[in-house]
Design an enzyme around this catalytic site. Sequence first.
Site, PDB file in Angstrom:
ATOM      1  N   GLY A  33      39.209  -0.938  -5.472  1.00 61.40           N
ATOM      2  CA  GLY A  33      39.177  -0.964  -4.014  1.00 61.40           C
ATOM      3  C   GLY A  33      39.930   0.258  -3.513  1.00 61.40           C
ATOM      4  CD  GLU A  35      40.674   0.501   1.725  1.00 62.54           C
ATOM      5  OE1 GLU A  35      39.816   1.040   2.451  1.00 62.54           O
ATOM      6  OE2 GLU A  35      40.383  -0.335   0.839  1.00 62.54           O
ATOM      7  CE1 TYR A 103      31.271  -1.069  -3.091  1.00 66.06           C
ATOM      8  CE2 TYR A 103      29.423  -0.140  -1.872  1.00 66.06           C
ATOM      9  CZ  TYR A 103      30.641   0.014  -2.503  1.00 66.06           C
ATOM     10  OH  TYR A 103      31.224   1.248  -2.543  1.00 66.06           O
ATOM     11  CE1 TYR A 104      24.734  -9.038  -5.602  1.00 66.74           C
ATOM     12  CE2 TYR A 104      25.903  -7.340  -6.830  1.00 66.74           C
ATOM     13  CZ  TYR A 104      24.736  -8.010  -6.528  1.00 66.74           C
ATOM     14  OH  TYR A 104      23.557  -7.657  -7.145  1.00 66.74           O
ATOM     15  NE  ARG A 105      33.083  -4.232   0.165  1.00 66.70           N
ATOM     16  CZ  ARG A 105      33.684  -3.061  -0.075  1.00 66.70           C
ATOM     17  NH1 ARG A 105      32.984  -2.045  -0.585  1.00 66.70           N
ATOM     18  NH2 ARG A 105      34.951  -2.878   0.199  1.00 66.70           N
ATOM     19  NE  ARG A 167      32.608   3.675  -1.112  1.00 62.80           N
ATOM     20  CZ  ARG A 167      33.326   4.770  -1.272  1.00 62.80           C
ATOM     21  NH1 ARG A 167      32.989   5.869  -0.610  1.00 62.80           N
ATOM     22  NH2 ARG A 167      34.370   4.798  -2.071  1.00 62.80           N
ATOM     23  CB  ALA A 255      37.837  11.159  -8.577  1.00 61.54           C
ATOM     24  N   GLY A 256      38.584  10.198  -5.661  1.00 63.66           N
ATOM     25  CA  GLY A 256      39.024  10.513  -4.303  1.00 63.66           C
ATOM     26  C   GLY A 256      40.264   9.743  -3.895  1.00 63.66           C
ATOM     27  CG  ASP A 257      40.077   5.662  -3.872  1.00 62.06           C
ATOM     28  OD1 ASP A 257      39.760   6.034  -2.727  1.00 62.06           O
ATOM     29  OD2 ASP A 257      39.409   4.846  -4.531  1.00 62.06           O
TER      30      ASP A 257
END
Length: 316
Positions: A33, A35, A103-105, A167, A255-257
């Site tokens: 995730g 964050e 995704y299943y969110r 996204r 990688a961005g996180d």
Amino acid sequence: MDVVTIGESMVVFTPTSDGFMRNATQFTKKIGGAESNVAIGLARLGHQAGWISKLGDDEFGKAILAFLKGENVDVSNVIFDEEAPTGIYFKEPRRQNNMRVYYYRKGSAASKLSPIDLDNDYLSKAKYLHITGITPALSESCKETIFEAIKLAKGNGSTIVFDPNLRTKLWDEETARATLLEIAAEADIILPGVSEGEFLFGESDPLKLGQLFLNHGASVVVMKMGAEGAYYFTKKESALILGFPVKQVVDPVGAGDGFAAGFLSGIIDGLELSKAVERANAVGALVTMVNGDVDGLPERDEIAQVILKNGEDVVR
């Protein structure tokens, strides 16, 4: 508290074999995730990071909470929801350099976040509020939560750090563009990729994009350029900070996180912008070398080895 961030963490399932996921029979289970990835990255570098979210009162939610506690992330403002489940997503490694994500969110516990879940006393302890463009895409109440958090953080004198983290699978382009631009106008520091800048402004030249983001309201812009490195821009200066070569990208997700965690770590430590971006490049590169969203997030000694180019294959 150095940094507080808000968003959804999920259980991540990845087939142990490449190719179509329909043919997979075995999966690994990990945590991911944007964050919470940033919070973990900061905690591993010795900073105090807090994560605000909701989790389903289920085994996956308990696994996520235990994992973040084990990484020394403050989870005192995480709420369990007895009616909504913890989100899930799947990675499909089709072939080298080709990863699909599913995704299943929808309807997840985190998508039920609302402004009343925010504790201003908690937010007031943070020097930096880190937000991404993912959370407002989850639901209207999540969008309201992000704007309320920005309002409270500004009232507390905190610095707003925004990673657009586009996204397109989560919302329509018109709503995404309008919302991300509105958040960008409130941000002090913004960490876009070139493709995100092009989505928002219709411009692909990183030098022009840097100026566009500055004109839009940010005081610092760090433009991620992938393997090339990253540009940073302020009203007084700009420069390209070269990236670090990676022999083989194992897993690009996260990688961005890692980049965001590395950059935040640098500015918390009082580094010059160029050195903070260098640290961000190093962390981002290290993340891609390991399978899993957070598994490659380094500790300080690993960053030093990469920057000084004296890393060894085996530490004895």
